[in-house]
Write an enzyme that holds these catalytic residues in place. Structure first.
Site, PDB file in Angstrom:
ATOM      1  N   CYS A 110      46.432 -31.936   4.797  1.00 11.29           N
ATOM      2  CA  CYS A 110      47.075 -33.041   4.060  1.00 11.29           C
ATOM      3  C   CYS A 110      46.894 -34.391   4.745  1.00 11.29           C
ATOM      4  O   CYS A 110      47.140 -35.430   4.145  1.00 11.29           O
ATOM      5  CB  CYS A 110      48.548 -32.742   3.854  1.00 11.29           C
ATOM      6  SG  CYS A 110      48.828 -31.163   3.052  1.00 11.29           S
ATOM      7  N   HIS A 240      51.828 -39.075   2.280  1.00 10.67           N
ATOM      8  CA  HIS A 240      51.426 -37.788   1.704  1.00 10.67           C
ATOM      9  C   HIS A 240      52.505 -37.323   0.732  1.00 10.67           C
ATOM     10  O   HIS A 240      53.694 -37.470   0.989  1.00 10.67           O
ATOM     11  CB  HIS A 240      51.234 -36.765   2.835  1.00 10.67           C
ATOM     12  CG  HIS A 240      51.036 -35.376   2.328  1.00 10.67           C
ATOM     13  ND1 HIS A 240      50.160 -35.062   1.310  1.00 10.67           N
ATOM     14  CD2 HIS A 240      51.625 -34.193   2.691  1.00 10.67           C
ATOM     15  CE1 HIS A 240      50.210 -33.769   1.078  1.00 10.67           C
ATOM     16  NE2 HIS A 240      51.087 -33.213   1.888  1.00 10.67           N
ATOM     17  N   ASN A 270      51.897 -31.190  -4.824  1.00 14.21           N
ATOM     18  CA  ASN A 270      51.244 -31.435  -3.538  1.00 14.21           C
ATOM     19  C   ASN A 270      49.762 -31.069  -3.653  1.00 14.21           C
ATOM     20  O   ASN A 270      49.418 -29.893  -3.773  1.00 14.21           O
ATOM     21  CB  ASN A 270      51.925 -30.580  -2.460  1.00 14.21           C
ATOM     22  CG  ASN A 270      51.333 -30.784  -1.075  1.00 14.21           C
ATOM     23  OD1 ASN A 270      50.245 -31.338  -0.923  1.00 14.21           O
ATOM     24  ND2 ASN A 270      52.035 -30.315  -0.061  1.00 14.21           N
TER      25      ASN A 270
HETATM   26  O1  UT7 Z   1      51.757 -30.489   2.558  1.00 17.04           O
HETATM   27  C1  UT7 Z   1      52.352 -30.273   3.797  1.00 17.04           C
HETATM   28  C2  UT7 Z   1      52.853 -28.906   3.959  1.00 17.04           C
HETATM   29  N1  UT7 Z   1      54.003 -28.519   3.210  1.00 17.04           N
HETATM   30  C3  UT7 Z   1      55.182 -29.185   3.203  1.00 17.04           C
HETATM   31  O2  UT7 Z   1      55.324 -30.291   3.612  1.00 17.04           O
HETATM   32  C4  UT7 Z   1      56.372 -28.418   2.671  1.00 17.04           C
HETATM   33  C5  UT7 Z   1      57.607 -28.746   3.465  1.00 17.04           C
HETATM   34  N2  UT7 Z   1      58.745 -27.989   3.038  1.00 17.04           N
HETATM   35  C6  UT7 Z   1      59.372 -28.182   1.854  1.00 17.04           C
HETATM   36  O3  UT7 Z   1      58.973 -28.988   1.056  1.00 17.04           O
HETATM   37  C7  UT7 Z   1      60.624 -27.382   1.583  1.00 17.04           C
HETATM   38  O4  UT7 Z   1      60.997 -26.669   2.739  1.00 17.04           O
HETATM   39  C8  UT7 Z   1      60.477 -26.382   0.392  1.00 17.04           C
HETATM   40  C9  UT7 Z   1      60.380 -27.146  -0.916  1.00 17.04           C
HETATM   41  C10 UT7 Z   1      59.268 -25.511   0.590  1.00 17.04           C
HETATM   42  C11 UT7 Z   1      61.707 -25.482   0.314  1.00 17.04           C
HETATM   43  O5  UT7 Z   1      62.863 -26.280   0.161  1.00 17.04           O
HETATM   44  P1  UT7 Z   1      64.122 -26.045   1.126  1.00 17.04           P
HETATM   45  O6  UT7 Z   1      65.164 -26.949   0.670  1.00 17.04           O
HETATM   46  O7  UT7 Z   1      63.631 -26.175   2.556  1.00 17.04           O
HETATM   47  O8  UT7 Z   1      64.527 -24.559   0.792  1.00 17.04           O
HETATM   48  P2  UT7 Z   1      64.669 -23.321   1.800  1.00 17.04           P
HETATM   49  O9  UT7 Z   1      63.337 -22.767   2.150  1.00 17.04           O
HETATM   50  O10 UT7 Z   1      65.620 -23.693   2.898  1.00 17.04           O
HETATM   51  O11 UT7 Z   1      65.401 -22.301   0.841  1.00 17.04           O
HETATM   52  C12 UT7 Z   1      66.735 -22.546   0.338  1.00 17.04           C
HETATM   53  C13 UT7 Z   1      67.044 -21.498  -0.710  1.00 17.04           C
HETATM   54  C14 UT7 Z   1      66.721 -20.074  -0.232  1.00 17.04           C
HETATM   55  O12 UT7 Z   1      67.705 -19.211  -0.774  1.00 17.04           O
HETATM   56  P3  UT7 Z   1      68.955 -18.714   0.115  1.00 17.04           P
HETATM   57  O13 UT7 Z   1      68.348 -18.023   1.294  1.00 17.04           O
HETATM   58  O14 UT7 Z   1      69.706 -19.955   0.488  1.00 17.04           O
HETATM   59  O15 UT7 Z   1      69.695 -17.810  -0.813  1.00 17.04           O
HETATM   60  C15 UT7 Z   1      65.393 -19.788  -0.887  1.00 17.04           C
HETATM   61  O16 UT7 Z   1      65.183 -18.397  -1.099  1.00 17.04           O
HETATM   62  O17 UT7 Z   1      66.251 -21.716  -1.873  1.00 17.04           O
HETATM   63  C16 UT7 Z   1      65.542 -20.519  -2.206  1.00 17.04           C
HETATM   64  N3  UT7 Z   1      64.265 -20.900  -2.827  1.00 17.04           N
HETATM   65  C17 UT7 Z   1      64.147 -21.135  -4.133  1.00 17.04           C
HETATM   66  N4  UT7 Z   1      65.030 -21.082  -5.148  1.00 17.04           N
HETATM   67  C18 UT7 Z   1      64.609 -21.387  -6.373  1.00 17.04           C
HETATM   68  C19 UT7 Z   1      63.073 -21.099  -2.226  1.00 17.04           C
HETATM   69  N5  UT7 Z   1      62.157 -21.465  -3.141  1.00 17.04           N
HETATM   70  C20 UT7 Z   1      62.805 -21.490  -4.334  1.00 17.04           C
HETATM   71  C21 UT7 Z   1      62.400 -21.792  -5.662  1.00 17.04           C
HETATM   72  N6  UT7 Z   1      63.321 -21.732  -6.631  1.00 17.04           N
HETATM   73  N7  UT7 Z   1      61.138 -22.154  -5.959  1.00 17.04           N
END
Ligand code: UT7
Length: 315
Positions: A110, A240, A270
């Site tokens: 990225c 980005h 992304n």
């Molecule tokens: O391009 C460069 C590389 N990538 C990035 O920069 C990505 C960086 N990270 C992110 O953008 C975020 O961490 C994500 C969008 C990937 C995830 O968001 P988050 O707020 O960090 O969520 P999390 O991983 O902490 O998950 C929170 C909850 C979890 O459930 P529990 O354990 O709290 O019950 C996940 O299982 O959200 C759940 N979850 C979802 N729920 C609905 C994870 N993905 C989803 C989804 N829909 N798509």
């Protein structure tokens, strides 16, 4: 110091197939509300090949510039999803457009477009006159569409700029071009985001989020300091496009308001190396950039790599 240079053309290309959050709701345990709240993404474009999208974006840039393909001295294609392992995808784009000079791929994930942009200014410093810089990725090809933690984020697209050496003052004395850059990497964290040959992307989203904000702020601050530019002087920040919350947190710490930040991820998702030039082209299309404006570009991603640049825009 790199020589003064102007952007004579720019263009983008997105696949015609649009996948909305509602579409993803049909096949994954997710919701439009979750995706919008946690990422800011509403829809994304999916399909095509890197060579197809990069060729279309580059052709648009050449047409806008009114430059003949054979007058290009170098093509630098930033991509982390080359169509084949061998040859480099830029060779196909070079052939299809009938470009002059050489061609190479840059894989900086990225951060790749800013790496490629810095390499382009370096090419001008050693004698090239016109360099075509393209960011293009087809992340949908390496995404597991049954994995909600990645499927809602990644997408496909391409965008290109044509940079041309010009005369007059150098960038540090009011001329157009690259004032400063900051490139870095922490390879010890390479396993936070990876895709093996033939596999799909695996990512520790939460840890990447934390690192993304820190690296973006530190790298952007370093680039500003090297350029001797105050953040208030930046007309547009082009970060980005991974997650709106990463952009907002970075902007808050840098002191850059939303009206001076380019955001396109709500419509593109992304797109890795394509995300910064897509946001740049979108801002140009809505006339948010004028000659003489100072731009701050900053990318962060797999590797974990980062790259920032301060550029004085002139077309
Ligand atoms: O391009 C460069 C590389 N990538 C990035 O920069 C990505 C960086 N990270 C992110 O953008 C975020 O961490 C994500 C969008 C990937 C995830 O968001 P988050 O707020 O960090 O969520 P999390 O991983 O902490 O998950 C929170 C909850 C979890 O459930 P529990 O354990 O709290 O019950 C996940 O299982 O959200 C759940 N979850 C979802 N729920 C609905 C994870 N993905 C989803 C989804 N829909 N798509």
């Amino acid at each position: 110091m790199t020589p003064p240079a102007v952007f004579t053309g720019w263009g983008s290309a997105l696949p015609s197939t649009i996948v909305t959050n509602r579409d993803l709701e049909q096949r994954l345990d997710t919701s439009d509300a979750w995706i919008v709240e946690r990422t800011g993404i509403r829809e994304r474009h999916v399909g095509g090949t890197v060579a197809d999208l990069a060729t279309e974006a580059a052709r648009n840039a050449l047409e806008q510039a009114g430059t003949r393909p054979e007058d290009v001295d170098m093509l630098i294609l930033a991509t982390t999803t080359p169509d084949e392992t061998v040859p480099h995808t830029s060779s196909i784009v070079h052939h299809r457009l009938g470009l002059g000079g050489g061609a190479m791929d840059v894989n900086g994930a990225c951060a790749g477009f800013v790496y490629a942009l810095v390499a382009a200014y370096g090419s001008l410093a050693v004698g090239a006159r016109r360099v075509l810089v393209v960011g293009a990725d087809c992340l949908s090809r390496i995404t597991d569409w049954d994995d909600r933690s990645t499927a809602v984020i990644f997408a496909d697209g391409a965008a290109a700029v044509l940079i041309e050496a010009t005369g007059g003052a150098d960038p540090l004395h009011g001329g157009p071009g690259l004032l400063s850059h900051d490139l870095g990497i922490d390879g010890s964290a390479h396993d936070l985001l990876y895709c093996p040959h033939g596999g799909t992307l695996a990512m520790d989203g939460r840890e990447i989020f934390r690192r993304a904000v820190r690296a973006t702020v530190e790298s952007a601050t370093m680039a500003l300091s090297r350029a001797k530019v105050a953040v208030e002087e930046i007309a547009l920040f082009v970060p980005h496009q991974a997650n709106l919350r990463i952009i907002e947190a970075s902007c808050a710490r840098l002191g850059i308001p939303p009206q001076r930040t380019a955001v396109v991820l709500d419509r593109t998702g992304n797109t890795s190396a394509a995300s910064i030039p897509l946001a740049l082209c979108d801002a140009l299309g809505t006339e948010r950039i004028a000659d003489g404006d100072l731009l701050l570009l900053s990318g962060f991603g797999a590797g974990m790599s980062w790259a920032s640049a301060v550029v004085r825009w002139a077309s």
